[in-house]
Design a protein around this motif. Structure first.
Motif, PDB file in Angstrom:
ATOM      1  N   THR A  40     116.126  39.064  63.535  1.00  0.00           N
ATOM      2  CA  THR A  40     117.566  38.979  63.795  1.00  0.00           C
ATOM      3  C   THR A  40     118.251  38.150  62.721  1.00  0.00           C
ATOM      4  OG1 THR A  40     117.186  37.061  65.227  1.00  0.00           O
ATOM      5  CG2 THR A  40     117.253  39.230  66.278  1.00  0.00           C
ATOM      6  N   PRO A  42     121.145  37.990  59.238  1.00  0.00           N
ATOM      7  CA  PRO A  42     121.505  38.751  58.036  1.00  0.00           C
ATOM      8  C   PRO A  42     120.318  39.495  57.441  1.00  0.00           C
ATOM      9  CG  PRO A  42     122.482  36.555  57.984  1.00  0.00           C
ATOM     10  CD  PRO A  42     121.543  36.574  59.143  1.00  0.00           C
ATOM     11  N   GLU A  61     124.593  40.589  54.037  1.00  0.00           N
ATOM     12  CA  GLU A  61     124.532  41.600  55.087  1.00  0.00           C
ATOM     13  C   GLU A  61     124.880  42.960  54.488  1.00  0.00           C
ATOM     14  OE1 GLU A  61     124.074  43.129  59.065  1.00  0.00           O
ATOM     15  OE2 GLU A  61     123.303  41.428  57.921  1.00  0.00           O
ATOM     16  N   HIS A  63     125.760  47.130  55.271  1.00  0.00           N
ATOM     17  CA  HIS A  63     126.187  48.146  56.239  1.00  0.00           C
ATOM     18  C   HIS A  63     126.542  49.437  55.511  1.00  0.00           C
ATOM     19  CE1 HIS A  63     127.322  44.594  58.935  1.00  0.00           C
ATOM     20  NE2 HIS A  63     126.426  45.288  59.613  1.00  0.00           N
ATOM     21  N   TRP A  69     130.481  45.861  60.665  1.00  0.00           N
ATOM     22  CA  TRP A  69     130.469  44.409  60.910  1.00  0.00           C
ATOM     23  C   TRP A  69     131.010  44.098  62.311  1.00  0.00           C
ATOM     24  CZ3 TRP A  69     129.062  39.933  58.279  1.00  0.00           C
ATOM     25  CH2 TRP A  69     129.638  38.741  58.741  1.00  0.00           C
ATOM     26  N   HIS A  72     128.890  45.756  65.268  1.00  0.00           N
ATOM     27  CA  HIS A  72     127.697  44.977  65.610  1.00  0.00           C
ATOM     28  C   HIS A  72     128.025  43.581  66.137  1.00  0.00           C
ATOM     29  CE1 HIS A  72     125.437  47.604  62.416  1.00  0.00           C
ATOM     30  NE2 HIS A  72     125.679  48.267  63.546  1.00  0.00           N
ATOM     31  N   HIS A  74     129.207  40.918  64.550  1.00  0.00           N
ATOM     32  CA  HIS A  74     128.812  39.793  63.696  1.00  0.00           C
ATOM     33  C   HIS A  74     129.872  38.694  63.618  1.00  0.00           C
ATOM     34  CE1 HIS A  74     125.379  42.091  62.774  1.00  0.00           C
ATOM     35  NE2 HIS A  74     125.822  42.754  61.703  1.00  0.00           N
ATOM     36  N   GLU A  75     131.119  39.063  63.883  1.00  0.00           N
ATOM     37  CA  GLU A  75     132.197  38.060  63.784  1.00  0.00           C
ATOM     38  C   GLU A  75     132.025  36.958  64.829  1.00  0.00           C
ATOM     39  OE1 GLU A  75     133.807  41.138  66.712  1.00  0.00           O
ATOM     40  OE2 GLU A  75     132.494  41.043  64.949  1.00  0.00           O
ATOM     41  N   ASP A  77     128.914  35.847  65.783  1.00  0.00           N
ATOM     42  CA  ASP A  77     127.528  35.383  65.669  1.00  0.00           C
ATOM     43  C   ASP A  77     127.431  34.329  64.567  1.00  0.00           C
ATOM     44  OD1 ASP A  77     124.789  35.039  65.400  1.00  0.00           O
ATOM     45  OD2 ASP A  77     124.334  37.165  65.655  1.00  0.00           O
ATOM     46  N   ASN A  79     124.934  33.159  63.166  1.00  0.00           N
ATOM     47  CA  ASN A  79     123.901  33.452  62.165  1.00  0.00           C
ATOM     48  C   ASN A  79     124.492  34.001  60.870  1.00  0.00           C
ATOM     49  OD1 ASN A  79     121.490  32.763  63.615  1.00  0.00           O
ATOM     50  ND2 ASN A  79     121.766  34.602  64.863  1.00  0.00           N
ATOM     51  N   TYR A  80     125.739  34.485  60.951  1.00  0.00           N
ATOM     52  CA  TYR A  80     126.354  35.116  59.784  1.00  0.00           C
ATOM     53  C   TYR A  80     127.390  34.205  59.111  1.00  0.00           C
ATOM     54  CZ  TYR A  80     124.019  39.257  61.508  1.00  0.00           C
ATOM     55  OH  TYR A  80     123.049  40.147  61.912  1.00  0.00           O
ATOM     56  N   HIS A  86     128.973  40.814  51.287  1.00  0.00           N
ATOM     57  CA  HIS A  86     128.863  41.962  52.190  1.00  0.00           C
ATOM     58  C   HIS A  86     128.661  43.200  51.322  1.00  0.00           C
ATOM     59  CE1 HIS A  86     130.702  44.326  55.829  1.00  0.00           C
ATOM     60  NE2 HIS A  86     129.389  44.258  55.879  1.00  0.00           N
TER      61      HIS A  86
END
Length: 422
Positions: A40, A42, A61, A63, A69, A72, A74-75, A77, A79-80, A86
């Protein structure tokens, strides 16, 4: 377009780096693509990117569409948060970081060659071929194939080593116990591998060692644990085994395995009665079995060591009920080959690694001495001019077919990589 291909392109830098710019037209230079992250978070970690003369270190990341983005999530999360770039195929929407700044973005569709995309489409075309790349193999040199086969064999042996280590951990590193379990599974062959393994798994090897002072007691232990002594058979040998096993059950508090052995579609020489008798005689004759197989080196030494037959009763029987013409039921060289490929070589690999004495060249020599296996997969590879002169190569080809070609992991295959870059 698939994200898997974009990962592949980025990881191997299969783009025109001299003309790279962000979507906001800032020049960009990739110092390091980073480490491919298969968990899990990037897609690539610890990358280094120079944007407009400023060096950035962080994560990347990838895509197909920039809008993925948000698809999924990611905004939301954390972790990003450390993202520095990008990478997308289509920049269909602006993406913002937590500080509300537009993330630096590049579009791969402008810097990837059409030839690479054509090669990808050809590789994954819907054809009824044995392997995807078979019509393009003339573009691959022998060095690439041979080097890849060596890596594939090591992958295969390492995967088998995982199963060996599971058994070792369960037995608290009782090497003799694990060898017995693996041998039993092999003696059961494909049809009876499960009941033979369960028989060995249910027996503490200390019991086997103790009963190995008598071949009859060892046979009664194995036949009984394989549920072969539950019938009404009127002969002295069977009744002796049954009586002995009843005593062993009480003495060692034994239980019966759930799965029964099968005879259907087996040649008489592969009947579970014969294989169990051979296994019993092997352990009866070779008191230091584990120590011996760790010391032996040459193929001829193994063939000599495994010259094992059965007790006298089985020279004139294939089952308990019926007499047959007398014959010595020795372990054949082809059967010893199977024991080496599936049991002894993987166990030696783990053992020598464990004691810090693993040497690749002498280790590989044994598998390279073994004759090639014969099956439909190997026949198909042979028709495509792949090398199939030893078990080393055929084992590697089985790994290639089952774990790369069949699941279409061409982007993780050295041959696929070569074709895409050609």
């Amino acid at each position: 377009m698939k994200e898997e291909l974009l990962h592949f392109i980025w990881m191997h830098k299969l783009f025109y780096s001299s003309s790279m710019k962000t979507v906001s037209c800032k020049p960009i230079y990739v110092v390091s693509v980073g480490t491919h992250n298969l968990h899990t978070g990037p897609d690539f970690l610890n990358a280094r990117i120079r944007i407009d003369d400023q060096l950035w270190a962080g994560n990347i990341e990838i895509h197909v569409n920039a809008s993925d983005w948000y698809v999924h999530g990611h905004e939301n999360d954390s972790n990003y948060d450390a993202l520095i770039l990008h990478v997308v195929w289509n920049n269909d929407v602006a993406v913002f970081d937590k500080a509300n700044n537009v993330l630096p973005t590049i579009e791969l569709n402008k810097i990837v060659s059409k030839e690479l995309l054509n090669n990808y489409q050809k590789l994954f075309s819907k054809s009824k071929s044995f392997i995807n790349c078979e019509k393009s193999l003339d573009l691959i040199d022998h060095f690439t194939i041979n080097n890849w086969l060596e890596r594939l064999y090591i992958e295969r042996i390492e995967r088998k080593a995982l199963e060996v280590n599971k058994l070792l951990n369960k037995s608290e590193f009782n090497w003799e116990q694990v060898l017995f379990q693996l041998l039993a599974k092999n003696f059961g062959l494909k049809v009876n591998a499960e009941p033979f393994f369960k028989m060995a798994d249910a027996l503490d090897y200390a019991i086997v060692r103790k009963e190995s002072q008598s071949l009859t007691r060892l046979e009664s232990l194995f036949f009984g644990q394989l549920a072969m002594l539950n019938e009404v058979v009127e002969n002295d040998y069977y009744l002796e085994l049954k009586k002995e096993y009843e005593y062993q059950v009480k003495k060692y508090k034994l239980g019966l395995p759930i799965t029964k052995v099968q005879y259907f579609r087996l040649r008489p020489t592969n009947f579970p009665t014969i294989r169990a008798a051979q296994l019993a005689n092997l352990i009866f004759e070779k008191k230091q079995l584990f120590a011996d197989v760790m010391k032996l080196n040459s193929l001829s030494d193994f063939y000599t060591y495994f010259k094992v037959a059965t007790s006298k009763y089985w020279e004139t029987h294939y089952t308990f009920e019926t007499d047959s013409k007398k014959s010595n039921k020795n372990l054949t060289k082809s059967f010893v080959d199977l024991l080496l490929i599936n049991t002894i070589i993987p166990l030696r690999f783990v053992y020598f690694k464990h004691v810090g004495k693993f040497e690749p060249v002498p280790f590989l020599r044994l598998i390279q001495e073994l004759k090639p296996e014969g099956n439909s997969i190997i026949d198909n590879f042979k028709a495509l001019s792949f090398p199939t002169s030893s078990a080393f190569e055929t084992q590697a080809l089985l790994e290639l077919k089952n774990n790369y070609c069949a699941p279409q992991k061409c982007l993780q295959c050295a041959i696929g990589l070569k074709l895409l870059r050609s």
